[in-house]
Design a protein around this motif. Structure first.
Motif, PDB file in Angstrom:
ATOM      1  N   ASN A  57      -1.847   4.010  -9.077  1.00  0.00           N
ATOM      2  CA  ASN A  57      -1.490   2.859  -8.306  1.00  0.00           C
ATOM      3  C   ASN A  57      -0.221   3.062  -7.711  1.00  0.00           C
ATOM      4  OD1 ASN A  57      -3.932   1.616  -8.896  1.00  0.00           O
ATOM      5  ND2 ASN A  57      -2.928   0.169 -10.636  1.00  0.00           N
ATOM      6  N   ARG A  58       0.871   3.681  -8.278  1.00  0.00           N
ATOM      7  CA  ARG A  58       2.168   3.684  -7.845  1.00  0.00           C
ATOM      8  C   ARG A  58       2.355   4.912  -6.818  1.00  0.00           C
ATOM      9  NH1 ARG A  58       6.881   3.114 -12.307  1.00  0.00           N
ATOM     10  NH2 ARG A  58       6.613   5.239 -12.508  1.00  0.00           N
ATOM     11  N   GLY A  59       1.208   5.723  -6.745  1.00  0.00           N
ATOM     12  CA  GLY A  59       0.996   6.800  -5.817  1.00  0.00           C
ATOM     13  C   GLY A  59       2.105   8.157  -6.253  1.00  0.00           C
ATOM     14  N   GLU A  60       2.384   8.214  -7.562  1.00  0.00           N
ATOM     15  CA  GLU A  60       2.625   9.461  -8.339  1.00  0.00           C
ATOM     16  C   GLU A  60       1.532  10.329  -8.709  1.00  0.00           C
ATOM     17  OE1 GLU A  60       5.697   8.198 -10.964  1.00  0.00           O
ATOM     18  OE2 GLU A  60       6.687   6.796  -9.615  1.00  0.00           O
ATOM     19  N   HIS A 241      -0.493   3.014  -2.172  1.00  0.00           N
ATOM     20  CA  HIS A 241      -1.555   3.286  -1.326  1.00  0.00           C
ATOM     21  C   HIS A 241      -2.002   2.170  -0.672  1.00  0.00           C
ATOM     22  CE1 HIS A 241      -5.282   4.777   0.186  1.00  0.00           C
ATOM     23  NE2 HIS A 241      -4.581   5.996   0.332  1.00  0.00           N
ATOM     24  N   GLY A 242      -2.180   1.184  -1.398  1.00  0.00           N
ATOM     25  CA  GLY A 242      -2.610  -0.066  -0.937  1.00  0.00           C
ATOM     26  C   GLY A 242      -1.830  -0.751   0.284  1.00  0.00           C
ATOM     27  N   GLU A 243      -0.481  -0.555  -0.152  1.00  0.00           N
ATOM     28  CA  GLU A 243       0.510  -1.375   0.741  1.00  0.00           C
ATOM     29  C   GLU A 243       0.505  -0.506   1.991  1.00  0.00           C
ATOM     30  OE1 GLU A 243       5.411  -1.976   1.133  1.00  0.00           O
ATOM     31  OE2 GLU A 243       4.540  -1.221  -1.154  1.00  0.00           O
ATOM     32  N   ILE A 244       0.443   0.979   1.840  1.00  0.00           N
ATOM     33  CA  ILE A 244       0.344   1.706   3.123  1.00  0.00           C
ATOM     34  C   ILE A 244      -0.913   1.262   4.370  1.00  0.00           C
ATOM     35  CG2 ILE A 244      -0.347   4.134   4.024  1.00  0.00           C
ATOM     36  CD1 ILE A 244       1.115   4.849   1.614  1.00  0.00           C
ATOM     37  N   LEU A 245      -2.074   1.148   3.538  1.00  0.00           N
ATOM     38  CA  LEU A 245      -3.373   0.629   4.435  1.00  0.00           C
ATOM     39  C   LEU A 245      -3.018  -0.837   4.918  1.00  0.00           C
ATOM     40  CD1 LEU A 245      -6.227   1.494   1.695  1.00  0.00           C
ATOM     41  CD2 LEU A 245      -5.787   2.603   3.828  1.00  0.00           C
ATOM     42  N   GLU A 275       5.354   8.780   4.191  1.00  0.00           N
ATOM     43  CA  GLU A 275       6.220  10.060   3.739  1.00  0.00           C
ATOM     44  C   GLU A 275       6.603  10.497   2.489  1.00  0.00           C
ATOM     45  OE1 GLU A 275       9.986  12.411   5.813  1.00  0.00           O
ATOM     46  OE2 GLU A 275       9.848  10.056   6.064  1.00  0.00           O
ATOM     47  N   SER A 276       6.881   9.333   1.613  1.00  0.00           N
ATOM     48  CA  SER A 276       7.371   9.185   0.349  1.00  0.00           C
ATOM     49  C   SER A 276       6.000   9.675  -0.353  1.00  0.00           C
ATOM     50  CB  SER A 276       7.883   8.080  -0.009  1.00  0.00           C
ATOM     51  OG  SER A 276       6.690   6.969  -0.214  1.00  0.00           O
ATOM     52  N   LEU A 277       4.802   9.520  -0.322  1.00  0.00           N
ATOM     53  CA  LEU A 277       3.781   9.845  -0.894  1.00  0.00           C
ATOM     54  C   LEU A 277       2.968  10.913  -0.538  1.00  0.00           C
ATOM     55  CD1 LEU A 277       1.935   6.291  -1.509  1.00  0.00           C
ATOM     56  CD2 LEU A 277       3.469   7.640  -3.028  1.00  0.00           C
ATOM     57  N   GLN A 278       3.488  11.560   0.711  1.00  0.00           N
ATOM     58  CA  GLN A 278       3.074  12.831   1.321  1.00  0.00           C
ATOM     59  C   GLN A 278       1.393  12.610   1.769  1.00  0.00           C
ATOM     60  OE1 GLN A 278       3.798  15.972  -1.668  1.00  0.00           O
ATOM     61  NE2 GLN A 278       5.867  16.542  -0.707  1.00  0.00           N
TER      62      GLN A 278
END
Length: 707
Positions: A57-60, A241-245, A275-278
């Motif tokens: 969820n955190r994108g890590e 990832h959800g925030e990006i969408l 960018e932070s999550l590539q």
């Protein structure tokens, strides 16, 4: 005392909702550090897996992968295959979110097969739903819909409401992406209702899809409400990832409602977070949106910087995934063109509008090429590939005729397999590869592409430009590009127009950009078709006698089992005939094995011709055959058909002017009168056949007496 506190903390931890991402990670890590010894292996496995899923969820994704790997290893040690498969589901999700759809699909496919074997229906349903999701992401909508309908049937059995909402959401998203808004609405609304009741971790996805749906339906107030709720939910629970969408779609919504500045803010936030999550896909998408915004406010320098960033991202993306390949010609020239344009802007302000218009056309062209490439490489059906190519090429160039020819190097021939003229497909043909005989041959032998705008220009390449066999169109302009795989020419693509001067160098570059996609798509399709045919051939060889073409022992015994099951179900009777040839050894000894083989083939043909369509015949071994008489066969009918076959077998066989005599001894057994299973029936028919031989051969006998 510590042990009691630890147990209480574990109970409290397990009650945390999955949406509480930070709490799940922090509390889980704290408890994990206190668990030591072999008594807590199951709890450690649970904690590693749950922390890993929260890190997704955190994108890590790298950290998530490590935690899940430890969880899976511990679950494997415990022999808990259900939890092992749940950990593997999370691996598949990571692959999907990190833009590795092919790996994700293979992972879910493996999980589905294992879950099916272990009869873990919920995991099977979840894996199939995710397969549908990946197909949706790759624009393979028909295949995705098929998977999702299977998942929908399974979820009705399992009753898992969160899974049901996920399946409904993906079906709705499938329809929404294709533009079928009315069909998408009921699926998404039901998914939204279930998600609000379940408060599942995935509910942000439903909110985003509802926001996109309402935006496209011009229900802007509801669209803003759902997208803002999705952003709040993702930020509260750190679901990156959800925030990006949500940010990307909110920016699109602001642009649609005329709020360009707010749209740009959303896209900039989306760009930074991507960018932070590539995540290159959303860096590219939000970057393209920002390019349009900067051009709108005439900030050309910022537009140029953004285009440079997009170029780099697209280049990296192309190296990782073929489906997102961007054309060579536009990749190599776009930044150079833009650098020159910046200089021109400073000197000639009056040309700014023309430059902007040209560049927008280039970007539109680029997107079209990318979309066509994705559609082509998403299919393994050659007819569908050609249909897509013919329909979509007209968006880029004039197409009155199209031809695809494969280069058969060893035969030095062109296999002109696809010829389309004004929408009508002509019959395939072949032609020799001779340098002065055709444009296609010249292109292959000289390893060059061709652009012609009049028929007269063709004289530089060929002695005479004749029409393809069956063609009735007189074309004036021609484009030919080579189709290559790993720098090896596999064929050519040619498009033609009836008017002169229909094509430019730009059109040639467009076709060159598509050539790679076309070559890969057709090569994959050919390989797939060859594999299908090979598998069919192997399956046939495994179940049929190579000499006679009849079903072999395994296949005819399987058929007997099927017919017995059907007879039991519908209370019917059937008969089994065991046939052994009389005089066959004498034929082999006297005339040789070639004559024996010929006799076996003739006998097989006579037996096949002498039975009804509902009956079956197979070769057991040597000169032994088995016939199954179905369709509620009575004793009288069975004996009559056996006599007919006996007479057919006794007819003369002529081999190389020699008249050969072979007869058959036939033993019969009836179900259910003589036996109730296949083994007993064949055994009794075999015994009856020996009775017939003992009584003089060329006879029919049953278990009770010869006839």
């Amino acid at each position: 005392m510590e042990s009691c506190e630890l147990e209480k903390d574990l109970i409290r931890y397990k009650s945390l909702p999955d949406t509480s991402t930070e709490q799940v990670i922090e509390s889980g890590t704290s408890i994990l550090s206190r668990l030591t010894g072999n008594n807590y292996i199951a709890d450690r496995a649970y904690l590693h897996s749950r922390i890993g899923k929260a890190l997704i969820n955190r994108g890590e994704y790298e950290s998530a992968f490590r935690e899940l790997s430890q969880g899976r290893q511990l679950h494997d040690e415990l022999g808990d295959m259900e939890e092992v498969l749940r950990d593997q589901l999370a691996f598949g999700i990571i692959y999907g979110l990190s833009e590795q759809p092919e790996t994700a699909f293979e992972t879910f496919l493996t999980i589905r097969d294992k879950a099916r074997t272990l009869e873990l229906m919920e995991i099977e349903e979840a894996s199939i739903c995710n397969m549908g999701r990946i197909c949706n992401d790759m624009n393979r909508f028909e295949e995705g819909f098929s998977f999702l309908k299977v998942a929908q049937k399974l979820v009705e059995v399992t009753g898992n409401m969160e899974h049901k909402a996920a399946v409904l959401h993906e079906i709705g998203r499938n329809k929404l992406t294709q533009g079928y808004l009315e069909e998408a609405t009921p699926y998404l609304e039901e998914a939204c209702q279930i998600a609000s009741e379940q408060m599942g971790a995935f509910s942000y996805e439903v909110l985003i899809s509802m926001g996109e749906l309402y935006s496209r339906l011009s229900r802007f107030k509801e669209a803003f409400e759902h997208l803002n709720n999705a952003i709040d939910l993702c930020r509260q629970n750190n679901i990156s990832h959800g925030e990006i969408l949500a940010l990307y779609h909110l920016g699109n919504l602001f642009e649609k409602t005329g709020k360009s500045e707010k749209a740009a803010e959303c896209w900039e936030d989306c760009l930074k977070l991507s960018e932070s999550l590539q995540l290159r896909q959303y860096r590219i998408l939000s970057g393209e949106r920002l390019v349009g915004y900067y051009r709108q406010i005439e900030n050309y320098e910022q537009a140029l910087k953004m285009l440079e960033m997009i170029r780099k991202e697209e280049q990296d993306y192309r190296n990782e995934r073929l489906h997102h390949t961007i054309s060579v010609y536009d990749q190599s020239t776009r930044i150079e063109d833009l650098d020159q344009e910046v200089q021109a802007w400073r000197k000639r302000s009056g040309e700014l509008e023309r430059i902007r218009s040209d560049k927008e056309e280039s970007i539109r062209e680029l997107k079209t090429i990318r979309d066509i490439g994705q559609e082509l490489t998403a299919s393994l059906d050659p007819d569908q590939i050609i249909e897509v190519l013919n329909n979509r090429l007209t968006q880029l160039v004039v197409v009155n005729g199209m031809l695809i020819a494969f280069y058969l190097k060893e035969e030095q021939e062109l296999d002109i397999r696809y010829i389309i003229e004004n929408g009508k497909q002509l019959k395939p043909t072949r032609s020799p590869v001779e340098i002065n005989k055709s444009l296609s041959a010249w292109s292959i032998l000289n390893d060059e592409d061709i652009l012609l705008n009049t028929r007269k220009e063709s004289l530089k390449y060929t002695e005479q430009l004749g029409p393809v066999k069956g063609s009735q169109t007189f074309n004036e302009s021609f484009l030919l590009v080579r189709l290559k795989i790993e720098n090896r020419i596999i064929g050519v693509l040619s498009v033609q127009a009836t008017k002169k001067n229909a094509y430019t160098e730009r059109h040639l570059k467009v076709l060159q950009a598509l050539a790679g996609f076309i070559a890969i798509a057709l090569s994959n399709s050919n390989a797939h078709q060859s594999l299908v045919l090979a598998n069919e051939r192997i399956a046939y060889m495994a179940t049929h006698d190579p000499m006679t073409g009849l079903p072999n022992r395994m296949r005819i015994m399987d058929r007997l089992e099927q017919e017995l099951n059907r007879s039991r179900r519908y209370d019917k009777t059937l008969a089994v005939l065991f046939i052994d040839l009389d005089g066959f050894k004498r034929v082999n000894d006297t005339h040789g094995h070639q004559a024996g083989d010929f006799v076996l083939k003739q006998i097989a043909e006579r037996l096949s011709a002498g039975i009804r369509a509902t009956d079956a015949v197979g070769r057991l071994a040597g000169d032994e055959f088995l016939v199954i008489i179905t369709d509620d066969c009575t004793r009288e009918n069975g004996l009559q058909l056996a006599e007919n076959l006996r007479k057919l077998l006794s007819e003369k066989i002529v081999f190389e002017k020699a008249s050969l005599t072979v007869t058959g001894s036939v033993g019969l057994a009836f179900y259910p009168e003589d036996g109730s299973n296949s083994k007993d029936l064949v055994k009794l028919a075999d015994k009856a056949m020996y009775k017939a031989k003992e009584n003089g051969k060329n006879q029919i006998a049953t278990q009770s007496s010869p006839l």
